[in-house]
Design an enzyme around this catalytic site. Structure first.
Site, PDB file in Angstrom:
ATOM      1  N   LYS A 112     -31.314 -40.548 -32.351  1.00 34.25           N
ATOM      2  CA  LYS A 112     -30.617 -39.269 -32.212  1.00 34.25           C
ATOM      3  C   LYS A 112     -29.875 -38.867 -33.476  1.00 34.25           C
ATOM      4  O   LYS A 112     -29.813 -37.694 -33.814  1.00 34.25           O
ATOM      5  CB  LYS A 112     -29.622 -39.319 -31.042  1.00 34.25           C
ATOM      6  N   LYS A 147     -43.789 -38.230 -22.768  1.00 30.73           N
ATOM      7  CA  LYS A 147     -42.991 -38.070 -21.556  1.00 30.73           C
ATOM      8  C   LYS A 147     -42.746 -36.580 -21.271  1.00 30.73           C
ATOM      9  O   LYS A 147     -42.538 -35.805 -22.209  1.00 30.73           O
ATOM     10  CB  LYS A 147     -41.649 -38.786 -21.789  1.00 30.73           C
ATOM     11  N   LYS A 154     -37.641 -31.718 -21.055  1.00 33.20           N
ATOM     12  CA  LYS A 154     -37.110 -30.356 -21.080  1.00 33.20           C
ATOM     13  C   LYS A 154     -37.066 -29.805 -22.500  1.00 33.20           C
ATOM     14  O   LYS A 154     -36.941 -28.606 -22.698  1.00 33.20           O
ATOM     15  CB  LYS A 154     -35.713 -30.336 -20.472  1.00 33.20           C
TER      16      LYS A 154
END
Ligand code: TRP
Length: 343
Positions: free
Chosen positions: A118, A201, A204
């Site tokens: 991240k 995967k 969103k």
């Protein structure tokens, strides 16, 4: 220390960062609902303090927290049976997180792959909160003395860190206070993949909305997305082995199986030999049957924001009743002086 001295208690959290997908439903919420009926006390949390480790627009954060709450309830979480609340309403999470910041070591945190992913190349510009994220997650779990934590595979390392923090705290202070938790990792069959690429995967954050089914999609949209899902030209096999190297076919079979609560093998026994032209409408119909009531219930709940806020406030009161004495005892163990301590 044995686990048996602690009540079997499930804790899990989802970030209210917007956009619930079929992946969240099958991979997390549906499992949370199933655990509700077992012999567990169940605590489910919208982790808004975790969400702000990366920038969240305040109005969106409020909306997403309420929508996530509506999603939990529409999926079948009973706010009477489970404790359902948002993290920031229970200050004990942040209090215990500070203590754990002082237990966890820099080296442990620097090894976290989610931090590395991240923060990317620009670690200097990431928030300190993003770095400390796993210590807050440990606090979420341990402030309830939770014993079972259902999470996706990507959270496994954070659960190991939670164990390390519990062990080091117990060792440093010479106590048997925090339980060493049991991870309940989601199996591959409930990991929902993108409808456009069976190796990724469902997410969103994928730029293509056609890659996912959102929990807020209406019946027509769900059916259209399944009709257009990527597949291969072959018929469906009747044995599991026949799905090898066919990630898109495997994903649709897994989704079908999860939605109708069968094993993928049972599904193949029924649909083996069919072409996708025949299987897709079956899947679309099943998905609409299962998901449309959830999305319409979410929409209905979102019309009554005051009711959602009331549910969250009541959940927070119940959560606090468990968390506050545990944080108080932690403070005593650590040596904090305070009127309530009496130590
Ligand atoms: N980190 C988890 C995720 O991104 C969310 C989370 C926060 C969580 N606190 C938790 C999950 C405690 C389980 C238990 O999926």
């Amino acid at each position: 220390m044995t686990d048996s001295q602690f009540t079997p208690r499930v804790f899990s959290g989802i970030q209210p960062s917007g956009g619930l997908t079929l992946g969240n439903y099958l991979g997390a919420m549906k499992r949370f609902v199933d655990m509700q009926s077992a012999d567990f006390e169940t605590i489910y949390c919208m982790v808004d303090l975790h969400a702000i480790t990366t920038w969240q627009n305040p109005a969106d954060l409020r909306h997403n927290t309420r929508e996530l709450c509506a999603g939990f309830i529409a999926a079948g979480i009973d706010p009477e049976q489970s404790v359902l609340f948002n993290q920031s309403q229970v200050p004990e999470h942040a209090q215990l997180a500070w203590i754990f910041n002082c237990v966890a070591r820099m080296g442990w945190m620097q090894r976290m792959t989610q931090w590395k992913d991240k923060a990317g190349k620009n670690q200097q510009n990431a928030s300190l909160g993003l770095f400390a994220y796993p210590a807050l997650m440990a606090a979420d779990i341990l402030t309830y003395h939770a014993t079972h934590v259902p999470v996706g595979d990507d959270q496994k390392q954070h659960l190991e860190l939670t164990r390390d923090i519990a062990i080091k705290f117990n060792h440093d202070f010479g106590v048997d206070f925090f339980p060493v938790i049991e991870p309940v990792i989601e199996g591959a069959a409930t990991r929902v993949m993108s409808l456009r690429d069976g190796s990724k995967k469902m997410s969103k954050s994928d730029p293509s909305d056609m890659s996912r089914i959102n929990m807020t999609d209406d019946a027509d949209t769900i059916a259209k997305k399944i009709r257009k899902a990527k597949t291969d030209p072959d018929a469906l096999p009747s044995e599991i082995d026949g799905l090898d190297d066919r990630p898109e076919a495997r994903n649709l079979v897994n989704v079908y199986a999860a939605l109708c609560e069968q094993t993928p093998q049972q599904v193949l026994a029924e649909v083996g030999g069919k072409q996708f032209g025949e299987f897709k409408p079956m899947l679309a119909e099943l998905a609409v049957t299962k998901l449309a009531p959830i999305s319409s219930e979410m929409a209905r709940l979102m019309n009554d924001q005051a009711e959602i806020d009331r549910i969250l406030a009541r959940g927070a009161d119940r959560a606090r009743a468990i968390a506050a004495p545990i944080v108080q005892q932690t403070y005593e163990i650590v040596g904090m002086v305070g009127a309530k301590n009496g130590a």
